[in-house]
Enzyme design. Structure first.
Site, PDB file in Angstrom:
ATOM      1  N   ASP A 349       8.637  37.177 -21.697  1.00 14.88           N
ATOM      2  CA  ASP A 349       7.322  36.707 -22.150  1.00 14.88           C
ATOM      3  C   ASP A 349       6.739  35.814 -21.065  1.00 14.88           C
ATOM      4  O   ASP A 349       7.395  34.859 -20.619  1.00 14.88           O
ATOM      5  CB  ASP A 349       7.440  35.943 -23.465  1.00 14.88           C
ATOM      6  CG  ASP A 349       6.080  35.531 -24.007  1.00 14.88           C
ATOM      7  OD1 ASP A 349       5.444  36.367 -24.685  1.00 14.88           O
ATOM      8  OD2 ASP A 349       5.647  34.398 -23.717  1.00 14.88           O
ATOM      9  N   LEU A 350       5.515  36.128 -20.597  1.00 10.69           N
ATOM     10  CA  LEU A 350       4.908  35.373 -19.495  1.00 10.69           C
ATOM     11  C   LEU A 350       4.481  33.989 -19.972  1.00 10.69           C
ATOM     12  O   LEU A 350       3.906  33.843 -21.067  1.00 10.69           O
ATOM     13  CB  LEU A 350       3.705  36.140 -18.934  1.00 10.69           C
ATOM     14  CG  LEU A 350       3.986  37.545 -18.373  1.00 10.69           C
ATOM     15  CD1 LEU A 350       2.712  38.165 -17.827  1.00 10.69           C
ATOM     16  CD2 LEU A 350       5.065  37.484 -17.292  1.00 10.69           C
ATOM     17  N   ASP A 392       1.541  40.280 -23.271  1.00 12.84           N
ATOM     18  CA  ASP A 392       2.188  39.789 -22.048  1.00 12.84           C
ATOM     19  C   ASP A 392       3.704  39.812 -22.198  1.00 12.84           C
ATOM     20  O   ASP A 392       4.415  38.989 -21.619  1.00 12.84           O
ATOM     21  CB  ASP A 392       1.696  38.386 -21.713  1.00 12.84           C
ATOM     22  CG  ASP A 392       2.025  37.366 -22.794  1.00 12.84           C
ATOM     23  OD1 ASP A 392       2.385  37.794 -23.920  1.00 12.84           O
ATOM     24  OD2 ASP A 392       1.924  36.153 -22.539  1.00 12.84           O
TER      25      ASP A 392
END
Length: 476
Positions: A349-350, A392
């Site tokens: 997960d960004l 994302d």
């Protein structure tokens, strides 16, 4: 005694003469009475001449009857016309064509036998043949039964001893069936030349006999370059020998094969064709030709492949989507159970992506995700998988890692790569990534369990701040 001797030759037995008795009698009379012997000899010669003449006449009559039978039985029309254009002879075929008995045809004028229109067509040929020039032409005629027939006509001049023409013979061959066959062949040739599909005809040994313009358009090989070659000039090396062996087994068994096959154009480009190969047999059932009809379906295949690709890949990053990811995980689970192998599933997960996306816009955010995808792809091996499963969020599958240390090493390389500054549209940004890890079979034996556990580990990592890595633990 003389009177009885004069009568005797009239009743002479010819079977005895034929066996030599006559010559004995003649020898005797030649000695005893020369006059009587001469008389008998002359009488015998006359009888023999009469008999020969009779035999010659019979032979001539038989020959005449034979010739008449042959002429009347021939399917070709045969007749003779004098300079006054009156018929002097016509065979049965001539009479049947015009629907008149032979006795009505003999003596009729040419102008009265045919229509005015047909006579006008034939008149130039009549003038020419009476001038001594043989004529040959084709005609379409109406038969007596109302049907239409086609003929090839020949007018042949009959010269007298002084070189003048005293008449001409007519020979006409009906070619109606040939014309019908010719029409069918022309139609087939028209289809052959104008179909968009490629058509290839070979002999029984596979030597190319003919190709159509569709073949030239698809393959790039001209007619001259193809004839005399074999279809091997199109070989693509995309199929093994077992494929071709199976194809020919079906042709020999069924007389036909239908399927898709990769071939190569003259310029080297590969193309996919949908093809039918048919065996052509002779009257005895033996193969004499093979006919291949094919169409180029490369564009259709690419379209189908594109649609299939879109169904299993993320439209933005072109990475596998969740559907394809789940399939690959399930395949790895099956493989791992058979081979006693293992793999690690990393949930990414960004960090900071939402802020960048909100401040710089969705276009900037999309370009950022594309850049992240490229960086992740640079880290995967052929046996690994990277997929985008959310806005994302990404999942990285590491196949058969050599223990926990290698998993950690790869995870750190991912963090390091994503942490590198990214320049987009002249703006430099920097983001991070939180990463949770679940391993098979220790942390789950199904795709859904592994994803849930890796996601749980990712949230545990994110709770510690940016750029953290956590392995799944049932205690958390």
């Amino acid at each position: 005694m003389i009177a009885s001797i004069e009568i005797w030759p009239l009743s002479v037995n010819h079977s005895l003469i034929e066996h030599g008795f006559y010559f004995l009698v003649m020898a005797t009379f030649a000695i005893t009475c020369p006059f009587i012997a001469y008389y008998i000899h002359v009488t015998h010669r006359i009888q023999k001449a009469l008999k020969q003449a009779e035999s010659a006449s019979e032979a001539s009559l038989k020959n005449e009857q034979l010739i008449r039978t042959i002429v009347n039985s021939t399917p070709n029309m045969m007749g003779y016309w004098d300079r006054d254009l009156r018929c002097r002879y016509a065979n049965n075929a001539f009479s049947e064509w015009f629907g008149m008995p032979p006795e009505d045809v003999i003596g009729i004028r040419f102008q009265d036998l045919v229509s005015e229109q047909l006579y006008a067509l034939n008149e130039p040929h009549i003038r020419a043949v009476l001038a001594g020039e043989p004529q040959r032409f084709e005609r379409t005629l109406n038969k007596a039964d109302g049907s239409v027939g086609h003929i090839i006509g020949n007018y042949i001049p009959d010269f007298k001893a002084d070189g003048t023409v005293q008449g001409f013979s007519i020979q006409a061959s009906e070619i109606t069936v040939l014309k019908e066959v010719e029409a069918k062949l022309k139609l087939a040739a028209c289809v052959f030349d104008n179909t968009l599909d490629g058509v290839l005809i070979t002999d029984v040994n596979g030597v190319i006999l003919s190709v159509n313009p569709g073949f030239v358009e698809i393959t790039g090989y001209t007619l001259e370059e193809s004839v005399g070659q074999t279809p091997h000039i199109l070989h693509s090396d995309r199929h093994d020998q077992a494929f071709y062996a199976s194809m020919w087994d079906e042709i020999k068994a069924q007389g036909r094969w239908y399927g898709e096959i990769w071939n190569r154009r003259k310029d080297g480009e590969l193309y996919l064709q949908r093809m039918t190969i048919s065996m052509v047999r002779d009257e005895a059932g033996e193969p004499i030709h093979y006919v291949s009809v094919f169409s180029d379906i490369t564009a259709l295949w690419r379209k189908d492949e594109h649609i299939r690709h879109l169904a299993f890949h993320d439209a933005l990053t072109d990475l596998p989507n969740r559907t394809l990811l789940m399939d690959r995980i399930n395949q790895k689970v099956l493989h791992a159970n058979r081979e006693e192998s293992h793999f690690a599933l990393m949930f990414l997960d960004l960090d900071g992506f939402k802020l960048v996306n909100d401040q710089l816009g969705h276009k900037f955010g999309d370009d950022l995700l594309k850049d992240v995808a490229k960086r992740l792809l640079a880290l995967v091996r052929s046996s690994d998988t990277i997929a985008r499963v959310g806005g994302d969020e990404f999942i990285f599958i590491l196949n058969n890692p050599r223990g926990r240390d290698e998993i950690t090493e790869v995870a750190n390389r991912i963090v390091t790569s994503i942490n590198q500054p990214i320049e987009i549209l002249g703006v430099v940004v920097q983001i991070g990534v939180s990463l949770g890890i679940a391993t098979f079979p220790a942390d789950g034996d199904s795709a859904s369990d592994l994803i849930i556990n890796a996601d749980s580990a990712m949230y545990a990592a994110k709770s510690l701040g940016k750029n953290n890595i956590r392995f799944f633990s049932a205690e958390h």
